[in-house]
Design a protein around this motif. Structure first.
Motif, PDB file in Angstrom:
ATOM      1  N   THR A 113       8.014  -9.217  24.936  1.00 53.28           N
ATOM      2  CA  THR A 113       8.691  -7.922  24.907  1.00 53.28           C
ATOM      3  C   THR A 113       7.975  -6.846  24.109  1.00 53.28           C
ATOM      4  N   ARG A 114       6.952  -7.203  23.366  1.00 50.33           N
ATOM      5  CA  ARG A 114       6.254  -6.206  22.547  1.00 50.33           C
ATOM      6  C   ARG A 114       4.847  -5.978  23.105  1.00 50.33           C
ATOM      7  N   ALA A 115       4.409  -4.716  23.074  1.00 44.99           N
ATOM      8  CA  ALA A 115       3.100  -4.353  23.637  1.00 44.99           C
ATOM      9  C   ALA A 115       2.150  -3.927  22.531  1.00 44.99           C
ATOM     10  N   PHE A 116       0.927  -4.412  22.631  1.00 43.27           N
ATOM     11  CA  PHE A 116      -0.159  -4.045  21.725  1.00 43.27           C
ATOM     12  C   PHE A 116      -1.386  -3.797  22.601  1.00 43.27           C
ATOM     13  N   HIS A 117      -1.511  -2.597  23.115  1.00 46.68           N
ATOM     14  CA  HIS A 117      -2.574  -2.302  24.068  1.00 46.68           C
ATOM     15  C   HIS A 117      -3.764  -1.638  23.380  1.00 46.68           C
ATOM     16  N   ARG A 121      -4.538  -5.258  27.629  1.00 47.83           N
ATOM     17  CA  ARG A 121      -3.097  -5.005  27.605  1.00 47.83           C
ATOM     18  C   ARG A 121      -2.478  -6.287  27.070  1.00 47.83           C
ATOM     19  N   VAL A 122      -1.857  -6.201  25.909  1.00 47.53           N
ATOM     20  CA  VAL A 122      -1.339  -7.386  25.226  1.00 47.53           C
ATOM     21  C   VAL A 122       0.185  -7.301  25.152  1.00 47.53           C
ATOM     22  N   PHE A 123       0.847  -8.352  25.626  1.00 47.89           N
ATOM     23  CA  PHE A 123       2.293  -8.471  25.594  1.00 47.89           C
ATOM     24  C   PHE A 123       2.622  -9.682  24.722  1.00 47.89           C
ATOM     25  N   ALA A 124       3.380  -9.473  23.656  1.00 43.96           N
ATOM     26  CA  ALA A 124       3.649 -10.532  22.687  1.00 43.96           C
ATOM     27  C   ALA A 124       5.125 -10.883  22.632  1.00 43.96           C
ATOM     28  N   GLY A 125       5.382 -12.128  22.234  1.00 43.20           N
ATOM     29  CA  GLY A 125       6.742 -12.568  21.980  1.00 43.20           C
ATOM     30  C   GLY A 125       7.198 -12.076  20.621  1.00 43.20           C
ATOM     31  N   GLY A 156       8.046 -12.248  16.677  1.00 43.71           N
ATOM     32  CA  GLY A 156       7.313 -12.845  15.570  1.00 43.71           C
ATOM     33  C   GLY A 156       6.075 -12.025  15.280  1.00 43.71           C
ATOM     34  N   GLU A 157       5.369 -12.445  14.261  1.00 38.92           N
ATOM     35  CA  GLU A 157       4.202 -11.701  13.808  1.00 38.92           C
ATOM     36  C   GLU A 157       2.917 -12.229  14.449  1.00 38.92           C
ATOM     37  N   LEU A 158       2.088 -11.290  14.912  1.00 36.58           N
ATOM     38  CA  LEU A 158       0.752 -11.664  15.375  1.00 36.58           C
ATOM     39  C   LEU A 158      -0.077 -12.019  14.153  1.00 36.58           C
ATOM     40  N   PRO A 159      -0.973 -12.957  14.221  1.00 34.10           N
ATOM     41  CA  PRO A 159      -1.384 -13.687  15.419  1.00 34.10           C
ATOM     42  C   PRO A 159      -0.592 -14.971  15.655  1.00 34.10           C
ATOM     43  N   ARG A 160       0.462 -15.231  14.899  1.00 37.56           N
ATOM     44  CA  ARG A 160       1.190 -16.497  15.020  1.00 37.56           C
ATOM     45  C   ARG A 160       2.096 -16.576  16.247  1.00 37.56           C
ATOM     46  N   THR A 161       2.521 -15.461  16.798  1.00 34.85           N
ATOM     47  CA  THR A 161       3.397 -15.503  17.952  1.00 34.85           C
ATOM     48  C   THR A 161       2.588 -15.603  19.243  1.00 34.85           C
ATOM     49  N   ALA A 162       3.169 -16.193  20.246  1.00 38.06           N
ATOM     50  CA  ALA A 162       2.493 -16.314  21.539  1.00 38.06           C
ATOM     51  C   ALA A 162       2.316 -14.937  22.167  1.00 38.06           C
ATOM     52  N   TYR A 163       1.175 -14.745  22.823  1.00 38.99           N
ATOM     53  CA  TYR A 163       0.959 -13.488  23.536  1.00 38.99           C
ATOM     54  C   TYR A 163       0.176 -13.715  24.818  1.00 38.99           C
ATOM     55  N   PHE A 164       0.283 -12.720  25.678  1.00 35.10           N
ATOM     56  CA  PHE A 164      -0.334 -12.742  27.002  1.00 35.10           C
ATOM     57  C   PHE A 164      -1.185 -11.487  27.090  1.00 35.10           C
ATOM     58  N   ALA A 165      -2.512 -11.642  27.173  1.00 36.52           N
ATOM     59  CA  ALA A 165      -3.437 -10.509  27.186  1.00 36.52           C
ATOM     60  C   ALA A 165      -4.125 -10.410  28.549  1.00 36.52           C
ATOM     61  N   ILE A 166      -4.227  -9.182  29.047  1.00 36.47           N
ATOM     62  CA  ILE A 166      -4.789  -8.940  30.375  1.00 36.47           C
ATOM     63  C   ILE A 166      -5.938  -7.951  30.265  1.00 36.47           C
ATOM     64  N   VAL A 207      -2.253  -4.361  39.178  1.00 38.94           N
ATOM     65  CA  VAL A 207      -1.376  -5.424  38.680  1.00 38.94           C
ATOM     66  C   VAL A 207      -0.574  -5.048  37.443  1.00 38.94           C
ATOM     67  N   LEU A 208      -0.970  -4.008  36.728  1.00 38.18           N
ATOM     68  CA  LEU A 208      -0.267  -3.686  35.495  1.00 38.18           C
ATOM     69  C   LEU A 208       1.225  -3.429  35.709  1.00 38.18           C
ATOM     70  N   PRO A 209       1.651  -2.688  36.735  1.00 33.68           N
ATOM     71  CA  PRO A 209       3.097  -2.524  36.941  1.00 33.68           C
ATOM     72  C   PRO A 209       3.827  -3.861  37.142  1.00 33.68           C
ATOM     73  N   PHE A 210       3.179  -4.820  37.789  1.00 35.12           N
ATOM     74  CA  PHE A 210       3.746  -6.156  37.982  1.00 35.12           C
ATOM     75  C   PHE A 210       3.986  -6.818  36.624  1.00 35.12           C
ATOM     76  N   TYR A 211       2.966  -6.829  35.773  1.00 32.29           N
ATOM     77  CA  TYR A 211       3.087  -7.495  34.471  1.00 32.29           C
ATOM     78  C   TYR A 211       4.006  -6.738  33.514  1.00 32.29           C
ATOM     79  N   GLU A 212       4.093  -5.444  33.646  1.00 32.30           N
ATOM     80  CA  GLU A 212       5.002  -4.668  32.796  1.00 32.30           C
ATOM     81  C   GLU A 212       6.462  -5.012  33.071  1.00 32.30           C
TER      82      GLU A 212
END
Length: 126
Positions: free
Chosen positions: A31-35, A40-44, A46-56, A17-22
């Motif tokens: 648009t930003r990655a913090f893996h 695998r973390v994809f963030a909007g 802004g600064e973490l932890p205040r910005t929304a993110y999607f972690a897999i 699934v990683l290619p799908f989410y990428e």
């Protein structure tokens, strides 16, 4: 104020699934990655932890269920573009894009990732 913080998603096969989410998540604004080794973390913007993110993360025992994650679209054209992207990157369209009888302007597409997790992208005026 939008109180959304993040999603911690389990998938049963990360390599599948990683290619799908990428491709999907940057198109949705993550648009930003913090893996790390386990996440695998994809963030909007802004600064973490205040910005929304999607972690897999991978959980080989994970079984998709009826839970659904929804995303806003700016207009119907964005819903259509995202539906086409989902098809191109290996997702499954379950319904739409089309108007749904939830409200007179509820235009959405419902789909699944390659592991079966369910999503919706919606545009509505009221």
């Amino acid at each position: 104020m939008n109180k959304f913080s993040h999603i911690d998603l389990r998938v049963n096969d990360l390599s599948r699934v990683l290619p799908f989410y990428e491709k999907l998540l940057p198109a949705l604004g993550f648009t930003r990655a913090f893996h790390s080794a386990d996440w695998r973390v994809f963030a909007g913007e802004g600064e973490l932890p205040r910005t929304a993110y999607f972690a897999i993360t991978e959980d080989r025992e994970h079984q998709p269920n009826a839970n659904l994650i929804g995303f806003w679209a700016d207009d119907r054209e964005e819903v259509d573009r995202m539906a086409e992207l989902v098809r191109e990157i290996g997702g499954t369209i379950n319904d739409g894009p089309r108007l749904f009888p939830i409200s007179p302007t509820y235009y959405a597409v419902f789909f699944e990732d390659p592991c079966g997790n369910k999503y919706e992208i919606v545009h509505r005026l009221n």
